[in-house]
Design a protein around this motif. Sequence first.
Motif, short mmCIF file in Angstrom:
data_model
loop_
_atom_site.label_atom_id
_atom_site.label_comp_id
_atom_site.label_asym_id
_atom_site.label_seq_id
_atom_site.Cartn_x
_atom_site.Cartn_y
_atom_site.Cartn_z
N GLN A 40 -1.42 -1.21 6.12
CA GLN A 40 -1.63 0.03 6.86
C GLN A 40 -0.37 0.84 7.17
OE1 GLN A 40 -4.68 -0.61 10.09
NE2 GLN A 40 -4.24 -2.76 9.62
N ASN A 62 1.99 5.43 -3.48
CA ASN A 62 2.42 6.83 -3.59
C ASN A 62 3.18 7.10 -4.89
OD1 ASN A 62 3.34 7.06 -0.04
ND2 ASN A 62 1.35 7.07 -1.02
N ASP A 67 0.83 -1.21 0.00
CA ASP A 67 0.00 0.00 0.00
C ASP A 67 0.86 1.26 0.00
OD1 ASP A 67 0.84 -0.47 2.61
OD2 ASP A 67 -1.16 -0.43 3.49
N GLU A 118 -6.43 6.08 0.56
CA GLU A 118 -7.86 5.78 0.54
C GLU A 118 -8.66 6.93 -0.10
OE1 GLU A 118 -9.20 3.02 1.14
OE2 GLU A 118 -7.85 1.93 2.48
N SER A 170 -2.13 9.73 2.01
CA SER A 170 -3.35 8.93 2.05
C SER A 170 -3.58 8.18 0.74
CB SER A 170 -4.55 9.83 2.33
OG SER A 170 -5.76 9.09 2.30
N THR A 173 0.23 4.75 6.48
CA THR A 173 0.06 5.26 5.11
C THR A 173 -0.87 6.47 5.06
OG1 THR A 173 -1.75 3.67 4.73
CG2 THR A 173 0.47 3.01 4.07
N GLU A 174 -1.88 6.49 5.92
CA GLU A 174 -2.84 7.59 5.86
C GLU A 174 -2.26 8.90 6.39
OE1 GLU A 174 -5.97 7.07 4.07
OE2 GLU A 174 -4.35 5.68 3.63
N LYS A 175 -1.15 8.83 7.09
CA LYS A 175 -0.47 10.04 7.56
C LYS A 175 0.64 10.46 6.60
CE LYS A 175 -1.42 9.27 12.47
NZ LYS A 175 -0.83 9.05 13.83
N ARG A 182 -2.81 -4.42 1.87
CA ARG A 182 -3.19 -3.18 2.58
C ARG A 182 -2.90 -3.35 4.07
NH1 ARG A 182 -3.26 1.38 4.17
NH2 ARG A 182 -5.11 2.72 4.28
N ASP A 199 -7.66 0.60 12.53
CA ASP A 199 -7.49 1.57 11.45
C ASP A 199 -6.27 2.42 11.71
OD1 ASP A 199 -9.75 0.75 10.07
OD2 ASP A 199 -11.07 2.06 11.25
#
Length: 291
Positions: A187, A160, A156, A201, A199, A194-196, A185, A290
């Motif tokens: 995380q 990027n 994941d 998603e 992102s 990854t979301e920081k 995925r 999450d």
Amino acid sequence: MTAERDDRRNLSVEHLADRAKFVRLETLRLTRIAGAGHYSSTFSCAELFAALYYGHLRLDPQNPSWPDRDRFILSKGHAAIGLYPILADLGFYPPSKLDDFTRLGSAFGDHPDMKKIPGIDFSSGSLGHGLSVALGMALAGRVTGHGYRTYCMLGDGELNEGQIWEAAMAAGHYKLQGLVAIIDRNQLSIDGPTEKVMSVEPIDERFRAFGWEVHRIDGHDLPAIMETLGALKPAGHGTPQMIVADTIKGRGVKYMELSLDWHVGNLVGQDYDDAWSEIEKGLQPREREDA
């Protein structure tokens, strides 16, 4: 004898779970030989490896270059430490070849070399290239009239990379139904959640916008994995296929799960023995967290 997707195999959940455990234990062993290894990135895709190689992919270990074999591109090539033991177990080469993993003269390095290792279709290194290579292989299959599928496992974090999205757009444009991408995925990337970091998603909606058919599953649930793989459409002119597998980085050793400390590491002494014992006991139920 040529392997088939749906017969002459032990497809029981118990057998596949045992092979996923085998992947984790071999990752421990090979890391100890090398002095460092990618534990958590490999543990997150152990069930995916087991389902693909023991229950699904069309391969022939006695003929690794068989033109009609399915292709598998490990774009997250640092997880090769978990793939090497599977290929040995299937008969692509003797298991003893792994006893000098990463040592001088060994064919087996941190990333796989397709020119040295039977069963490897892509020499990975810098992340982000795999989906483009898989796209080319899928196009080649169409041009030459071979009916193989081309599978690409992505991390994941490597979403990027802009090259991923160029390949995703091209796959939709060329209607490459024989191209199957699988996103581990888990995380986390080496730089953090990854979301920081950047992102990714909603992955589902982004790939659908590029013309893909997307399935989202629990990447540690073997029945769900096998059901999804079994429902894939054959190679042909149609929609490229994506499996987003929600996983837990480091799954199998509790203190590694969703920890940034074990992307690369080395266990010694009692820590090694404790991790081995925990993996031997099998996966314990855990709620997904999450990022």
